[in-house]
Design a protein around this motif. Structure first.
Motif, PDB file in Angstrom:
ATOM      1  N   ILE A 212     -15.198  19.504   1.638  1.00 16.25           N
ATOM      2  CA  ILE A 212     -14.606  18.513   0.745  1.00 16.25           C
ATOM      3  C   ILE A 212     -13.136  18.867   0.557  1.00 16.25           C
ATOM      4  O   ILE A 212     -12.769  20.042   0.512  1.00 16.25           O
ATOM      5  N   ARG A 213     -12.322  17.846   0.516  1.00 11.52           N
ATOM      6  CA  ARG A 213     -10.885  18.063   0.336  1.00 11.52           C
ATOM      7  C   ARG A 213     -10.498  17.642  -1.074  1.00 11.52           C
ATOM      8  O   ARG A 213     -11.032  16.676  -1.598  1.00 11.52           O
ATOM      9  N   ILE A 214      -9.551  18.361  -1.633  1.00 11.04           N
ATOM     10  CA  ILE A 214      -9.053  18.063  -2.970  1.00 11.04           C
ATOM     11  C   ILE A 214      -7.560  17.799  -2.858  1.00 11.04           C
ATOM     12  O   ILE A 214      -6.827  18.602  -2.288  1.00 11.04           O
ATOM     13  N   PHE A 215      -7.139  16.652  -3.363  1.00  8.90           N
ATOM     14  CA  PHE A 215      -5.742  16.253  -3.304  1.00  8.90           C
ATOM     15  C   PHE A 215      -5.250  15.946  -4.706  1.00  8.90           C
ATOM     16  O   PHE A 215      -5.997  15.422  -5.522  1.00  8.90           O
ATOM     17  N   SER A 216      -3.990  16.226  -4.971  1.00  7.48           N
ATOM     18  CA  SER A 216      -3.382  15.707  -6.187  1.00  7.48           C
ATOM     19  C   SER A 216      -2.387  14.638  -5.775  1.00  7.48           C
ATOM     20  O   SER A 216      -1.826  14.676  -4.680  1.00  7.48           O
ATOM     21  N   GLY A 217      -2.212  13.668  -6.619  1.00  3.80           N
ATOM     22  CA  GLY A 217      -1.292  12.590  -6.329  1.00  3.80           C
ATOM     23  C   GLY A 217      -1.107  11.716  -7.542  1.00  3.80           C
ATOM     24  O   GLY A 217      -1.482  12.088  -8.658  1.00  3.80           O
ATOM     25  N   VAL A 218      -0.541  10.561  -7.327  1.00  3.22           N
ATOM     26  CA  VAL A 218      -0.304   9.598  -8.397  1.00  3.22           C
ATOM     27  C   VAL A 218      -0.833   8.257  -7.937  1.00  3.22           C
ATOM     28  O   VAL A 218      -0.545   7.821  -6.825  1.00  3.22           O
ATOM     29  N   GLU A 219      -1.620   7.610  -8.789  1.00  2.00           N
ATOM     30  CA  GLU A 219      -2.115   6.271  -8.494  1.00  2.00           C
ATOM     31  C   GLU A 219      -1.840   5.401  -9.707  1.00  2.00           C
ATOM     32  O   GLU A 219      -2.223   5.758 -10.823  1.00  2.00           O
ATOM     33  N   GLU A 220      -1.158   4.297  -9.490  1.00  2.00           N
ATOM     34  CA  GLU A 220      -0.783   3.375 -10.570  1.00  2.00           C
ATOM     35  C   GLU A 220      -0.031   4.123 -11.676  1.00  2.00           C
ATOM     36  O   GLU A 220      -0.320   3.984 -12.861  1.00  2.00           O
ATOM     37  N   ASN A 221       0.912   4.966 -11.273  1.00  2.00           N
ATOM     38  CA  ASN A 221       1.767   5.735 -12.183  1.00  2.00           C
ATOM     39  C   ASN A 221       1.004   6.744 -13.041  1.00  2.00           C
ATOM     40  O   ASN A 221       1.496   7.179 -14.082  1.00  2.00           O
ATOM     41  N   THR A 222      -0.216   7.102 -12.630  1.00  2.00           N
ATOM     42  CA  THR A 222      -1.027   8.054 -13.376  1.00  2.00           C
ATOM     43  C   THR A 222      -1.334   9.250 -12.491  1.00  2.00           C
ATOM     44  O   THR A 222      -1.880   9.081 -11.395  1.00  2.00           O
ATOM     45  N   PRO A 223      -1.003  10.476 -12.931  1.00  2.00           N
ATOM     46  CA  PRO A 223      -1.360  11.663 -12.158  1.00  2.00           C
ATOM     47  C   PRO A 223      -2.879  11.735 -11.981  1.00  2.00           C
ATOM     48  O   PRO A 223      -3.635  11.397 -12.891  1.00  2.00           O
ATOM     49  N   ALA A 224      -3.285  12.182 -10.801  1.00  2.00           N
ATOM     50  CA  ALA A 224      -4.720  12.216 -10.508  1.00  2.00           C
ATOM     51  C   ALA A 224      -5.043  13.337  -9.529  1.00  2.00           C
ATOM     52  O   ALA A 224      -4.175  13.836  -8.810  1.00  2.00           O
ATOM     53  N   ILE A 225      -6.304  13.714  -9.521  1.00  2.00           N
ATOM     54  CA  ILE A 225      -6.860  14.614  -8.516  1.00  2.00           C
ATOM     55  C   ILE A 225      -7.974  13.848  -7.821  1.00  2.00           C
ATOM     56  O   ILE A 225      -8.815  13.229  -8.475  1.00  2.00           O
ATOM     57  N   PHE A 226      -7.983  13.880  -6.492  1.00  2.73           N
ATOM     58  CA  PHE A 226      -8.953  13.147  -5.689  1.00  2.73           C
ATOM     59  C   PHE A 226      -9.836  14.126  -4.926  1.00  2.73           C
ATOM     60  O   PHE A 226      -9.342  15.107  -4.373  1.00  2.73           O
TER      61      PHE A 226
ATOM     62  N   LYS B 265      -3.069  21.826   1.735  1.00  2.00           N
ATOM     63  CA  LYS B 265      -2.173  20.919   2.438  1.00  2.00           C
ATOM     64  C   LYS B 265      -1.437  20.120   1.379  1.00  2.00           C
ATOM     65  O   LYS B 265      -2.061  19.566   0.474  1.00  2.00           O
ATOM     66  N   TYR B 266      -0.134  20.096   1.461  1.00  2.00           N
ATOM     67  CA  TYR B 266       0.665  19.421   0.443  1.00  2.00           C
ATOM     68  C   TYR B 266       1.056  18.028   0.896  1.00  2.00           C
ATOM     69  O   TYR B 266       1.325  17.787   2.059  1.00  2.00           O
ATOM     70  N   TYR B 267       1.087  17.111  -0.060  1.00  2.00           N
ATOM     71  CA  TYR B 267       1.458  15.726   0.169  1.00  2.00           C
ATOM     72  C   TYR B 267       2.566  15.348  -0.812  1.00  2.00           C
ATOM     73  O   TYR B 267       2.728  15.995  -1.838  1.00  2.00           O
ATOM     74  N   PRO B 268       3.314  14.276  -0.524  1.00  2.00           N
ATOM     75  CA  PRO B 268       4.332  13.824  -1.483  1.00  2.00           C
ATOM     76  C   PRO B 268       3.692  13.541  -2.843  1.00  2.00           C
ATOM     77  O   PRO B 268       2.532  13.133  -2.910  1.00  2.00           O
ATOM     78  N   PRO B 269       4.421  13.736  -3.953  1.00  2.00           N
ATOM     79  CA  PRO B 269       3.834  13.563  -5.277  1.00  2.00           C
ATOM     80  C   PRO B 269       3.317  12.163  -5.570  1.00  2.00           C
ATOM     81  O   PRO B 269       2.437  11.994  -6.394  1.00  2.00           O
ATOM     82  N   ASP B 270       3.840  11.152  -4.883  1.00  2.00           N
ATOM     83  CA  ASP B 270       3.366   9.793  -5.134  1.00  2.00           C
ATOM     84  C   ASP B 270       2.289   9.353  -4.147  1.00  2.00           C
ATOM     85  O   ASP B 270       1.895   8.202  -4.112  1.00  2.00           O
ATOM     86  N   TRP B 271       1.755  10.302  -3.364  1.00  2.00           N
ATOM     87  CA  TRP B 271       0.736   9.986  -2.378  1.00  2.00           C
ATOM     88  C   TRP B 271      -0.628   9.852  -3.030  1.00  2.00           C
ATOM     89  O   TRP B 271      -0.953  10.566  -3.973  1.00  2.00           O
ATOM     90  N   ALA B 272      -1.436   8.945  -2.531  1.00  2.00           N
ATOM     91  CA  ALA B 272      -2.830   8.803  -2.971  1.00  2.00           C
ATOM     92  C   ALA B 272      -3.658   8.412  -1.752  1.00  2.00           C
ATOM     93  O   ALA B 272      -3.214   7.631  -0.915  1.00  2.00           O
ATOM     94  N   PRO B 273      -4.862   8.963  -1.613  1.00  2.00           N
ATOM     95  CA  PRO B 273      -5.686   8.607  -0.457  1.00  2.00           C
ATOM     96  C   PRO B 273      -6.184   7.166  -0.563  1.00  2.00           C
ATOM     97  O   PRO B 273      -6.314   6.628  -1.660  1.00  2.00           O
ATOM     98  N   SER B 274      -6.458   6.566   0.579  1.00  2.00           N
ATOM     99  CA  SER B 274      -6.966   5.192   0.570  1.00  2.00           C
ATOM    100  C   SER B 274      -8.445   5.158   0.193  1.00  2.00           C
ATOM    101  O   SER B 274      -8.956   4.137  -0.245  1.00  2.00           O
ATOM    102  N   PHE B 275      -9.138   6.283   0.359  1.00  2.00           N
ATOM    103  CA  PHE B 275     -10.549   6.381  -0.020  1.00  2.00           C
ATOM    104  C   PHE B 275     -10.769   7.722  -0.695  1.00  2.00           C
ATOM    105  O   PHE B 275     -10.189   8.724  -0.290  1.00  2.00           O
ATOM    106  N   TYR B 276     -11.588   7.743  -1.713  1.00  2.00           N
ATOM    107  CA  TYR B 276     -11.972   8.997  -2.355  1.00  2.00           C
ATOM    108  C   TYR B 276     -13.364   8.831  -2.942  1.00  2.00           C
ATOM    109  O   TYR B 276     -13.808   7.721  -3.246  1.00  2.00           O
ATOM    110  N   ASP B 277     -14.070   9.943  -3.068  1.00  2.00           N
ATOM    111  CA  ASP B 277     -15.400   9.929  -3.679  1.00  2.00           C
ATOM    112  C   ASP B 277     -15.314  10.061  -5.195  1.00  2.00           C
ATOM    113  O   ASP B 277     -16.073   9.435  -5.922  1.00  2.00           O
TER     114      ASP B 277
END
Length: 93
Positions: free
Chosen positions: A23-37, A51-63
């Motif tokens: 399972i992968r864990i990502f942090s990002g921002v979705e709809e201007n709200t910080p989130a963990i996916f 693996k680091y992603y830009p701060p405004d990145w969000a996956p297209s699918f998450y569980d």
């Protein structure tokens, strides 16, 4: 289904099993709200791989998604994770 790292039960509770590298864990921002996916991975990778992603990145699918409206709520999650780690260490003795 028992080998899936993310399980949804009939009572709508969700279990996420970590520690197998599937399972992968990502942090990002979705709809201007910080989130963990949390997303299932098709391939296993070493536990602890980062693996680091830009701060405004969000996956297209998450569980599972955790959103944070207040930075203090992140501190609560961090403290709960630290306690869980201590509990894990105590179980190894």
């Amino acid at each position: 289904m028992d080998d899936m790292p993310v399980r949804v039960y009939t009572n709508q509770s969700v279990e996420v099993e970590l520690g197998k590298g599937d399972i992968r864990i990502f942090s990002g921002v979705e709809e201007n709200t910080p989130a963990i996916f949390f997303t299932r991975s098709d391939e296993a990778f070493p536990v602890g791989t980062v693996k680091y992603y830009p701060p405004d990145w969000a996956p297209s699918f998450y569980d599972v998604k955790l959103t944070f409206k207040d930075p203090k709520s992140i501190d609560i999650v961090i403290n709960a994770l630290k306690q869980a780690k201590l509990n894990f260490s105590n179980n190894e003795e």
